[in-house]
Design a protein around this motif. Structure first.
Motif, mmCIF file in Angstrom:
data_model
loop_
_atom_site.group_PDB
_atom_site.id
_atom_site.type_symbol
_atom_site.label_atom_id
_atom_site.label_comp_id
_atom_site.label_asym_id
_atom_site.label_seq_id
_atom_site.Cartn_x
_atom_site.Cartn_y
_atom_site.Cartn_z
ATOM 1 N N LEU A 206 23.766 4.692 47.129
ATOM 2 C CA LEU A 206 22.792 5.610 47.257
ATOM 3 C C LEU A 206 22.760 6.723 48.529
ATOM 4 N N ASP A 207 23.528 6.173 49.260
ATOM 5 C CA ASP A 207 23.661 6.705 51.098
ATOM 6 C C ASP A 207 22.314 6.758 51.305
ATOM 7 N N MET A 237 19.191 10.260 49.688
ATOM 8 C CA MET A 237 19.702 11.276 48.985
ATOM 9 C C MET A 237 18.642 11.701 47.753
ATOM 10 N N LEU A 238 18.507 12.723 47.975
ATOM 11 C CA LEU A 238 17.582 13.286 46.614
ATOM 12 C C LEU A 238 18.749 13.154 45.389
ATOM 13 N N SER A 242 21.416 15.989 45.457
ATOM 14 C CA SER A 242 22.208 15.260 46.276
ATOM 15 C C SER A 242 22.273 15.654 47.984
ATOM 16 N N THR A 243 21.340 16.237 48.044
ATOM 17 C CA THR A 243 20.886 16.665 49.499
ATOM 18 C C THR A 243 20.509 15.415 50.137
ATOM 19 N N HIS A 244 20.806 15.237 51.514
ATOM 20 C CA HIS A 244 20.649 14.107 52.369
ATOM 21 C C HIS A 244 19.119 14.581 53.018
ATOM 22 N N VAL A 245 18.105 13.530 53.301
ATOM 23 C CA VAL A 245 17.034 13.598 53.804
ATOM 24 C C VAL A 245 16.785 12.574 54.647
ATOM 25 N N ARG A 271 19.842 20.003 53.131
ATOM 26 C CA ARG A 271 20.313 21.166 52.241
ATOM 27 C C ARG A 271 19.818 22.493 53.075
ATOM 28 N N ASP A 272 18.528 22.820 53.769
ATOM 29 C CA ASP A 272 18.186 24.090 54.361
ATOM 30 C C ASP A 272 18.197 23.851 56.128
ATOM 31 N N SER A 273 18.834 22.704 56.302
ATOM 32 C CA SER A 273 18.993 22.446 57.773
ATOM 33 C C SER A 273 17.549 22.781 58.590
ATOM 34 N N ILE A 274 16.439 22.231 58.000
ATOM 35 C CA ILE A 274 15.146 22.635 58.523
ATOM 36 C C ILE A 274 14.581 21.067 58.878
#
Length: 450
Positions: A206-207, A237-238, A242-245, A271-274
């Motif tokens: 699941l990273d 990961m969402l 699959s974006t990492h949070v 995903r949005d680098s925010i």
């Protein structure tokens, strides 16, 4: 030559030398017939085998191999006890499953039980599987279930470039799950980041990871490393894209040479680098302090690109003694170039207090203005030009006439005592910070006064 002991132990060889007083049997193999010991589902083969009949213990020192129902083990020296099923091996020890697909263990000394199929790690050992490579010098590995308990700063390295290290590690090779106790470190070479703490878990497929107890996240993709602390830090990961949070909460504090900050909870979306900062967020840069109800920071290659405060913003810059440049508004966006402030856009209920510097670098007046919109440009970290519109009201007061109460906007607060001083100070949460985080959110700062 054939020796039988009961109906479970058989030894075959080309030649046997037997010493009656010592009860030591020496089995010798030939070019076409190696020595073989068979004990139920265990088979030992070698060229020269010594068997102590009184102790019921056999050993070899000229290279040998032991196989059981699950595994194969080779070494230069080996001992085997048919009674206890315990075996000990030294020098060039290799243990792997019979199909050589599940794992391969290499070491210089190993203890192994042919009944339980558990290997006791007693020297520097490398275990290679399809999902990870394990390095340890103390612990055990259950070869049948793929589970291990490891000590003495063992580590697990995954093909994805992640490394899990801890004083004590539990790793499940089948579930691809790791758990670390004591000085846990999880590094991610692809993202140039790491998680540290007293305790942590890692789900490889699941990273995702979780760390607590002096938890700290590090981001070192650039020359200056960012250090971030929260009581609990998670990375996951969402499932939908699959974006990492990464999330940290509560009592978040972070430090880097060029930027420091705190808040009650923080999240970073790959995903949005925010980076989203919630509940009483404060950010410092040089002599400037920024706070609001929510702070959003956009990162480009780990460098601040822009920052936005969508619901109330307050910016203060220490000038001299008890004087500060101040700016507040309903919404603020700051733009950066090469990590330095380039422009400020503020809208809604804009209020400004400024101390313009004279040609001789002194300050002799204070300006207080109000308008609906403001745009400010900076050069070399200093204000270059500023515009306010559509209607501007204001007053200019000489410093020697100004009253102290008029030196500050209503929501002014200087939080320098809460500012993290270095990478280790992020763990020190002062009582004033706890008091601040216990205050109500949702615009309460707009009601605060000096």
């Amino acid at each position: 030559v054939r020796m039988e002991q009961g109906d479970t132990l058989f030894v075959y060889a080309a030649q046997l030398d037997y010493n009656g007083p010592t009860e030591l049997a020496t089995f010798i193999g030939s070019q076409d017939r190696r020595v073989r010991l068979i004990n139920r589902d265990v088979e030992l083969t070698t060229d020269l085998f010594y068997y102590d009949i009184a102790a019921n213990l056999g050993y070899y020192n000229t290279n040998g191999q032991i196989t059981d129902a699950e595994n194969r083990l080779t070494s230069t020296y080996g001992e085997y006890s048919p009674d206890t099923k315990e075996a000990e091996f030294r020098i060039n020890v290799v243990l792997n499953d019979l199909m050589e697909k599940k794992f391969r263990m290499s070491t210089e000394q190993l203890r192994y039980n042919t009944d339980t199929h558990i290997a006791q790690i007693v020297s520097p050992t490398v275990i290679v599987t399809d999902s990870a490579t394990v390095y340890s010098s103390n612990g055990w590995y259950d070869t049948e279930n793929g589970k291990s308990e490891l000590y003495h700063r063992s580590r697990v390295v995954t093909p994805q470039g992640n490394t899990l290290t801890g004083d004590t590690l539990f790793y499940d090779n089948v579930a691809h799950f790791g758990e670390a106790f004591g000085n846990m470190v999880l590094t991610d070479s692809i993202r140039s980041s790491a998680l540290e703490g007293d305790y942590g878990i890692y789900f490889q497929d699941l990273d995702s990871a979780f760390v607590t107890g002096r938890a700290r996240a590090l981001e070192y993709s650039r020359q200056d490393t960012l250090y971030l602390h929260g009581d609990t830090i998670r990375g996951y990961m969402l499932w939908n894209d699959s974006t990492h949070v990464v999330t940290a909460y509560p009592r978040v504090r972070f430090w880097r040479v060029d930027i420091q900050g705190l808040c009650d909870s923080l999240s970073f979306m790959e995903r949005d680098s925010i980076m989203y900062m919630h509940r009483h967020p404060i950010v410092w840069n040089g002599k400037r302090q920024v706070f609001g109800n929510v702070i959003q920071v956009h990162l480009n290659d780990s460098t601040v690109d822009w920052a936005r405060l969508p619901d109330f913003a307050f910016v203060a810059e220490h000038i001299d003694e008890e004087f500060y440049n101040q700016l507040t508004g309903k919404e603020l966006t700051a733009f950066f170039s090469n990590g330095q402030l380039n422009r400020l856009d503020v809208s809604g209920n804009v209020e400004v207090i400024m101390l313009p510097q004279e040609n001789d670098s002194t300050y002799n007046k204070i300006i207080k203005s109000e308008s609906s919109f403001l745009k400010a440009y900076f050069k070399d970290q200093k204000l270059d030009r500023l515009s306010m519109w559509p209607e501007v009201t204001g007053v200019v007061t000489p410093l020697y006439l100004v009253r102290k109460v008029n030196c500050y906007l209503q929501s002014f607060k200087w939080y320098d005592a809460l500012r993290p001083k270095d990478k280790d100070d992020i763990f020190n949460v002062p009582p004033e910070m706890n008091a601040l985080l216990n205050e109500p959110a949702n615009g309460s700062r707009r009601k605060n006064s000096l």
